[in-house]
Write a protein that holds these residues in place. Structure first.
Motif, PDB file in Angstrom:
ATOM      1  N   PHE B 136       0.848  -1.206   0.000  1.00 39.71           N
ATOM      2  CA  PHE B 136       0.000   0.000   0.000  1.00 39.71           C
ATOM      3  C   PHE B 136       0.880   1.250   0.000  1.00 39.71           C
ATOM      4  O   PHE B 136       0.665   2.192  -0.771  1.00 39.71           O
ATOM      5  N   THR B 211      -8.691  -3.566   3.899  1.00 41.04           N
ATOM      6  CA  THR B 211      -9.900  -2.852   3.473  1.00 41.04           C
ATOM      7  C   THR B 211      -9.719  -1.338   3.607  1.00 41.04           C
ATOM      8  O   THR B 211     -10.007  -0.585   2.676  1.00 41.04           O
ATOM      9  N   ARG B 214      -7.380  -0.061   0.992  1.00 37.92           N
ATOM     10  CA  ARG B 214      -7.991  -0.012  -0.346  1.00 37.92           C
ATOM     11  C   ARG B 214      -8.934   1.185  -0.479  1.00 37.92           C
ATOM     12  O   ARG B 214      -8.969   1.851  -1.505  1.00 37.92           O
ATOM     13  N   TRP B 218      -8.269   3.932  -3.377  1.00 37.56           N
ATOM     14  CA  TRP B 218      -9.203   4.124  -4.485  1.00 37.56           C
ATOM     15  C   TRP B 218      -9.952   5.443  -4.400  1.00 37.56           C
ATOM     16  O   TRP B 218     -10.218   6.069  -5.428  1.00 37.56           O
TER      17      TRP B 218
END
Lengths: 178, 421
Positions: B136, B211, B214, B218
């Protein structure tokens, strides 16, 4: 997590158990009792401390006295921490002489320590490492700042990741070339 | 692989000087801050903050943290040293030419700055070439450098336009796009990516869940192009981008709160308090930002308040907190690392000066909060007062840093002697 070498097959007679859970729940400070138990430990004995939480400050306090630790959690409020003398070459549990052999292995778990304590602990252990022995360091990440120190001090090292969240560094004293 | 802690320390020292000057500048420019933000001296102040303080600090942090995060050495430390010299001259040139209003000088300084940034992009790009694990943090650092490239292109275009006049008369959309790219395309991904890796290391807490990571990645990837296109030509996209970025901010704040709650390190030192408080500034910044995005708010007053809350509250306090953690570590590595294991060495906490750090915290947090409110109101006296509080806070922070850096000069001799006694 796998139990480190100094603790595998450790006879009950060499374990000193100290449970401070009730004391802490009653609001009393168990520090003096713990330190008294540590001082009374024999050279080959290990302190198994049970506490209602992970006793992080003790890692540093006892680390400065040369103790490594290994932690188990049975329940969220039931922790067992094994404090054992650090950087004493412990041979693999195979029949053989009692003195450190060339292939002796010292295990040092520095996970859960704030930088730069892992580096200090590893360098302390490495400086005491006999020629031919191996220091196995268990870390949470690749210690980028440690490698140059090891290179400059004449140690060979190799790193792998046997499982997620575990970085293992094997450190050996570099042998003088003929 | 030999790493030189002095390289990032050089960047941090330059950044801290820019922060101190900018904080003092806010007192001097109080009357300008009560007016419109498109004012030569305010543009100079903004670039002193965004380039001299924030960008130089992030670049310095990159040269310390990118090797840790990517588990790879930086491609060339020598190039990074040259880059700092180029950046220092270019930022000084840009700030002074903005204040003086000289187009050709500004364009030249912007060109030089583009060279400095290109050197940084080259160095980080070649370091990334060797990366095998796309975490990440690695993705966000890459995204941030993409944002830096676009911010620079927009900025150089605006600077050259001052000389050659090739943009339409209403160049404000491009100016706004440049600012939004800098905030959300460059700085935000860097702060999010680095904090996901570094805070767990110092708080002794697990990294954010997949989660949460992400959602941040995004929403940021969707939000940045939407707000940029929105301010340039597609107004409906601005609201969409605003909500996406608010989601990024909320998710980041939730992950920081989770890390702090789940930490194994019971005490919060001043650096962590700075970081947590910085995150709290995201809430008012997100409310004002959304108000601007959906046209509920308009005009220079809320826009300036938004800039203060985001640049001063979230980003600056985060950088101050990170520096108070990273600088002692670098100084320790340089002075005491070679002695560790051979003789007693101090802890990081023993290098710090908690009294100065607590004073900096009280002054900077209250001063920046007050500055955000007073620029919205547009009252010169109150803006000057708030600026003075921020300036005193910056001075306390610089003093705390200077004391840590003093260990480099003494070589740790004083401390080790005290330790032995």
């Amino acid at each position: 997590m796998e139990r480190p070498w100094p603790l595998t097959d450790l006879p009950e007679a060499r374990r000193v158990h100290l449970d401070v859970r009730e004391e802490i729940r009653a609001g009393r400070e168990p520090f003096i009792r713990i330190m008294t138990a540590v001082k009374a430990l024999g050279a080959d004995q290990v302190l198994v401390l049970r506490a209602p939480f992970e006793p992080l400050p003790l890692y540093e306090v006892l680390g400065r006295r040369g103790f490594a630790h290994w932690t188990e959690r049975a329940d969220p409020d039931d922790w067992s921490v094994w404090f054992f003398r650090d950087a004493e070459p412990v041979s693999a549990p195979t029949p053989g002489p009692a003195t450190p052999a060339r292939d002796a292995r010292v295990v040092l778990d520095v996970r859960g320590l704030e930088p730069p304590h892992p580096m200090v602990r590893v360098l302390q252990a490495a400086e005491r490492l006999p020629l031919g022995s191996v220091l196995e360091v268990r870390h949470e990440r690749r210690p980028i700042f440690l490698y140059p120190q090891l290179d400059e001090r004449g140690f060979d090292h190799e790193t792998d990741e046997p499982e997620p969240g575990l970085v293992r560094i094997l450190i050996r004293r570099r042998e003088a070339r003929a | 692989m030999r790493r030189h802690p002095l390289l990032p320390l050089g960047y941090f020292a330059c950044a801290a000087v820019a922060f101190l000057l900018a904080a003092m500048g806010s007192v001097w420019l109080a009357s300008d801050m009560a007016g419109h933000y498109y004012h030569p001296r305010l543009l100079a102040l903004t670039h002193l903050v965004t380039l001299g303080w924030i960008t130089v600090a992030i670049m310095g942090a990159s040269y310390q943290l990118v090797p840790v995060v990517l588990e790879r050495p930086i491609w060339s430390e020598r190039l990074a040293g040259w880059q700092l010299a180029v950046m220092a001259v270019a930022v000084a040139g840009m700030v002074s030419h903005f204040a003086l209003g000289t187009g050709l000088g500004l364009a030249s300084a912007a060109g030089l700055l583009a060279v400095g940034i290109a050197l940084h992009l080259l160095n980080v790009g070649l370091t990334f070439r060797r990366v095998t694990r796309w975490t990440f943090t690695a993705r966000l650092i890459l995204l941030g450098h993409g944002g830096l490239t676009l911010t620079t292109l927009f900025g150089v275009t605006l600077a050259f336009n001052r000389v050659w006049r090739f943009l339409p008369d209403d160049f404000f959309p491009i100016l706004h796009a440049h600012l939004l790219l800098a905030l959300f395309g460059w700085v935000a991904p860097m702060v999010l990516g680095v904090s996901a890796r570094i805070y767990p290391m110092f708080l002794l807490t697990p990294e954010p869940s997949l989660t949460v990571s992400r959602v941040q990645l995004w929403s940021l990837t969707l939000g940045v192009p939407s707000v940029v296109l929105g301010v340039m030509d597609r107004p409906p996209l601005l609201a969409l981008g605003g909500f996406a970025l608010a989601l990024t901010a909320g998710s980041h704040a939730a992950s920081i709160l989770d890390m702090v709650r789940g930490r194994k390190r019971p005490q919060l030192d001043w650096s962590v308090r700075f970081v947590v408080t910085a995150t709290a500034f995201l809430l008012p910044a997100a409310v004002v930002g959304l108000g601007l995005a959906v046209n509920f708010l308009a005009g220079p007053r809320p826009a300036l308040a938004f800039a203060v809350l985001l640049l001063g509250g979230w980003i600056s306090l985060t950088i101050v907190g990170m520096m108070l953690k990273v600088v002692p570590f670098l100084v320790w590595s340089r002075v005491y690392g070679p002695r560790a294991g051979r003789e007693p060495v101090p802890t990081l906490a023993q290098l710090c000066w908690p009294r100065a750090e607590s004073l900096a915290y009280a002054l900077l947090v209250s001063g920046i909060g007050l500055l955000g409110a007073t620029v919205w109101l547009g009252d010169v006296v109150w803006i000057r007062g708030a600026g003075a509080v921020v300036a005193l806070g910056a001075l306390a922070f610089a003093t705390a840093l200077a004391r840590i850096l003093g260990h480099l000069r003494s070589g740790g001799v004083v401390h080790v002697e005290a330790h032995a006694r």
